[in-house]
Motif scaffolding. Structure first.
Motif, PDB file in Angstrom:
ATOM      1  N   ASP A 204       2.088  13.161  -5.837  1.00  0.00           N
ATOM      2  CA  ASP A 204       2.998  12.136  -5.315  1.00  0.00           C
ATOM      3  C   ASP A 204       4.061  11.746  -6.331  1.00  0.00           C
ATOM      4  OD1 ASP A 204       1.528  10.740  -7.157  1.00  0.00           O
ATOM      5  OD2 ASP A 204       0.833   9.190  -5.790  1.00  0.00           O
ATOM      6  N   LEU A 205       4.425  12.699  -7.202  1.00  0.00           N
ATOM      7  CA  LEU A 205       5.421  12.391  -8.221  1.00  0.00           C
ATOM      8  C   LEU A 205       6.725  11.919  -7.604  1.00  0.00           C
ATOM      9  CD1 LEU A 205       6.291  12.429 -11.205  1.00  0.00           C
ATOM     10  CD2 LEU A 205       6.985  14.801 -10.871  1.00  0.00           C
ATOM     11  N   ASP A 247       1.693  15.337   1.699  1.00  0.00           N
ATOM     12  CA  ASP A 247       1.996  14.147   2.496  1.00  0.00           C
ATOM     13  C   ASP A 247       1.655  12.851   1.761  1.00  0.00           C
ATOM     14  OD1 ASP A 247      -0.723  14.489   2.488  1.00  0.00           O
ATOM     15  OD2 ASP A 247      -1.013  14.011   4.611  1.00  0.00           O
ATOM     16  N   MET A 248       1.498  12.920   0.460  1.00  0.00           N
ATOM     17  CA  MET A 248       1.189  11.727  -0.329  1.00  0.00           C
ATOM     18  C   MET A 248       2.454  10.936  -0.636  1.00  0.00           C
ATOM     19  SD  MET A 248      -1.923  10.949  -1.199  1.00  0.00           S
ATOM     20  CE  MET A 248      -2.034  10.315  -2.880  1.00  0.00           C
ATOM     21  N   PRO A 249       2.297   9.602  -0.830  1.00  0.00           N
ATOM     22  CA  PRO A 249       1.060   8.846  -0.616  1.00  0.00           C
ATOM     23  C   PRO A 249       0.894   8.471   0.857  1.00  0.00           C
ATOM     24  CG  PRO A 249       2.761   7.397  -1.464  1.00  0.00           C
ATOM     25  CD  PRO A 249       3.378   8.771  -1.377  1.00  0.00           C
ATOM     26  N   SER A 250      -0.287   8.665   1.382  1.00  0.00           N
ATOM     27  CA  SER A 250      -0.573   8.298   2.762  1.00  0.00           C
ATOM     28  C   SER A 250      -2.037   7.858   2.872  1.00  0.00           C
ATOM     29  CB  SER A 250      -0.276   9.449   3.723  1.00  0.00           C
ATOM     30  OG  SER A 250      -0.984  10.599   3.359  1.00  0.00           O
ATOM     31  N   GLU A 251      -2.357   7.250   3.986  1.00  0.00           N
ATOM     32  CA  GLU A 251      -3.625   6.530   4.130  1.00  0.00           C
ATOM     33  C   GLU A 251      -4.860   7.408   3.910  1.00  0.00           C
ATOM     34  OE1 GLU A 251      -5.946   3.904   7.586  1.00  0.00           O
ATOM     35  OE2 GLU A 251      -3.906   4.652   7.905  1.00  0.00           O
ATOM     36  N   VAL A 256      -9.682   8.973   0.633  1.00  0.00           N
ATOM     37  CA  VAL A 256     -10.602  10.003   0.137  1.00  0.00           C
ATOM     38  C   VAL A 256     -10.707   9.925  -1.382  1.00  0.00           C
ATOM     39  CG1 VAL A 256     -10.923  12.491  -0.151  1.00  0.00           C
ATOM     40  CG2 VAL A 256     -10.275  11.565   2.082  1.00  0.00           C
ATOM     41  N   ILE A 257      -9.551   9.843  -2.063  1.00  0.00           N
ATOM     42  CA  ILE A 257      -9.554   9.793  -3.528  1.00  0.00           C
ATOM     43  C   ILE A 257     -10.264   8.541  -4.031  1.00  0.00           C
ATOM     44  CG2 ILE A 257      -8.112   9.585  -5.590  1.00  0.00           C
ATOM     45  CD1 ILE A 257      -6.013  11.255  -4.137  1.00  0.00           C
ATOM     46  N   LEU A 258      -9.914   7.385  -3.469  1.00  0.00           N
ATOM     47  CA  LEU A 258     -10.485   6.128  -3.950  1.00  0.00           C
ATOM     48  C   LEU A 258     -11.977   6.042  -3.633  1.00  0.00           C
ATOM     49  CD1 LEU A 258      -7.509   3.809  -2.949  1.00  0.00           C
ATOM     50  CD2 LEU A 258      -8.134   4.552  -5.254  1.00  0.00           C
ATOM     51  N   ILE A 277       0.962   5.212  -7.213  1.00  0.00           N
ATOM     52  CA  ILE A 277       0.278   4.293  -6.306  1.00  0.00           C
ATOM     53  C   ILE A 277      -1.229   4.506  -6.388  1.00  0.00           C
ATOM     54  CG2 ILE A 277      -0.173   3.821  -3.867  1.00  0.00           C
ATOM     55  CD1 ILE A 277       2.319   2.439  -4.793  1.00  0.00           C
ATOM     56  N   THR A 278      -1.652   5.761  -6.450  1.00  0.00           N
ATOM     57  CA  THR A 278      -3.086   6.061  -6.514  1.00  0.00           C
ATOM     58  C   THR A 278      -3.719   5.416  -7.737  1.00  0.00           C
ATOM     59  OG1 THR A 278      -2.580   8.205  -5.506  1.00  0.00           O
ATOM     60  CG2 THR A 278      -4.797   7.900  -6.390  1.00  0.00           C
TER      61      THR A 278
END
Length: 332
Positions: A204-205, A247-251, A256-258, A277-278
């Motif tokens: 998501d750079l 498609d980052m950042p998206s819901e 999944v990552i968090l 954001i992540t």
């Protein structure tokens, strides 16, 4: 002025696009025009002349429809690129802050301004810098609401001291500077700290999805073959790896990552890259250490010392939580 005919040609076409009812129809042409102008089709004097001509011939009214707003933000973004002026950059930041648009589009526009400011740091003022961070924090709240409750911060005694997660916004080959530093950090965590490490490329750079039509959009490279890879090799060491798609950042991928981070309960996270954001959201789960403070350069000994210092800070509870910094030297 030898290039005056070329300037007039660009002027007429840009004004035609900005005066159209729907500039989204000209998305590809806008990208081409922006790329040609910035890559050297016009001299610095030609850019200034074009900017002045556009300024004299473009008018925007206080009450704007969505189509008007898209035209207005495209105009301001182009003027920043043409003039490299603090004044237009400030106008663009004000407009992004106030535009009535979905937050994901606002975040996309904000990341575009970040790229310009990296290339032309002289356009940044104290006021525009503060505004940038205010808009970033607004985006962070939007994505926090989107993913929902992340649960409480995991205390040190409940974290897995043998596990570390590295978040990176872009992962390419080792010849790429940021990837090289990410690999060095991972190597030191594995070899010197004797901890397991997982690398997550949030990808998501500079988001290229959810775009707003502009005269020039900056995205970033991604190695698609890594989308399905479970590991990467660093100096002969196999390191668990996960890469988000474009498609980052998206819901969904954020959740999944968090969720993965909460399940793994790493002792700490190292975030390579700023304005992630992540990483900002993950800082509500476990400590997130800015990668540029761990590896300001590729000095292995310095990287090792910095990791040890941050681990000592956590063990001695000198910070109850190391918050992810959205910019070098500034805490939120």
């Amino acid at each position: 002025m030898n290039e005056l005919p070329i300037v007039r040609e660009y002027e007429n076409r840009i004004l035609d696009i900005l005066s159209s009812e729907d500039i989204t129809e000209y998305f590809d042409e806008m990208l081409q025009i922006g790329a040609r102008i910035i890559s050297g089709a016009l001299s610095p004097e030609g850019k200034k002349e074009l900017a002045e001509r556009l300024r004299r011939n473009m008018y925007f009214f206080p009450r704007e429809t969505m189509a008007d707003m898209l035209r207005h933000v495209a105009y301001l973004h182009l003027m920043v690129r043409l003039t490299e002026s603090r004044e237009y950059f400030m106008q663009l930041m004000h407009y992004i802050e106030g535009i009535r648009i979905e937050e994901r589009y606002r975040f996309f526009l904000l990341m575009q301004t970040r790229y310009i400011s990296y290339l032309k740091p002289q356009i940044i003022s104290a006021e525009s810098d503060r505004m940038f961070h205010n808009i970033y924090l607004r985006s962070k709240r939007y994505y926090a609401d989107l993913v929902g409750n992340l649960g409480d911060f995991v205390k040190l005694r409940d974290r897995n001291c043998g596990q570390v997660v590295i978040l990176t916004q872009q992962y390419l080959t080792d010849t790429h500077k940021e990837t090289h530093l990410t690999n060095l950090i991972a190597q030191e965590v594995l070899v010197s700290m004797c901890q397991n490490v997982m690398i997550i490329n949030t990808n998501d750079l500079l988001p290229v999805s959810n775009v707003v039509p502009l005269f020039g959009i900056e995205g970033h490279n991604s190695l698609q073959f890594l989308d399905n890879s479970n590991s990467v090799f660093i100096r002969g060491l196999s390191v668990p790896f996960f890469q988000c798609t474009g498609d980052m950042p998206s819901e969904k991928p954020l959740r999944v990552i968090l969720s993965t981070i909460r399940e793994m309960r790493p002792e700490y996270i190292i975030s390579c890259g700023d304005h992630s954001i992540t990483a900002s959201l993950a800082a509500g789960i476990v400590p997130v250490i800015p990668g540029h403070e761990i590896a300001p350069n590729d000095d292995i000994q310095l990287i090792r010392e910095n990791i040890l210092e941050y681990r000592r800070m956590m063990e001695e509870k000198r910070f109850w939580q190391i918050r992810f910094r959205v910019q070098k030297g500034e805490k939120i």
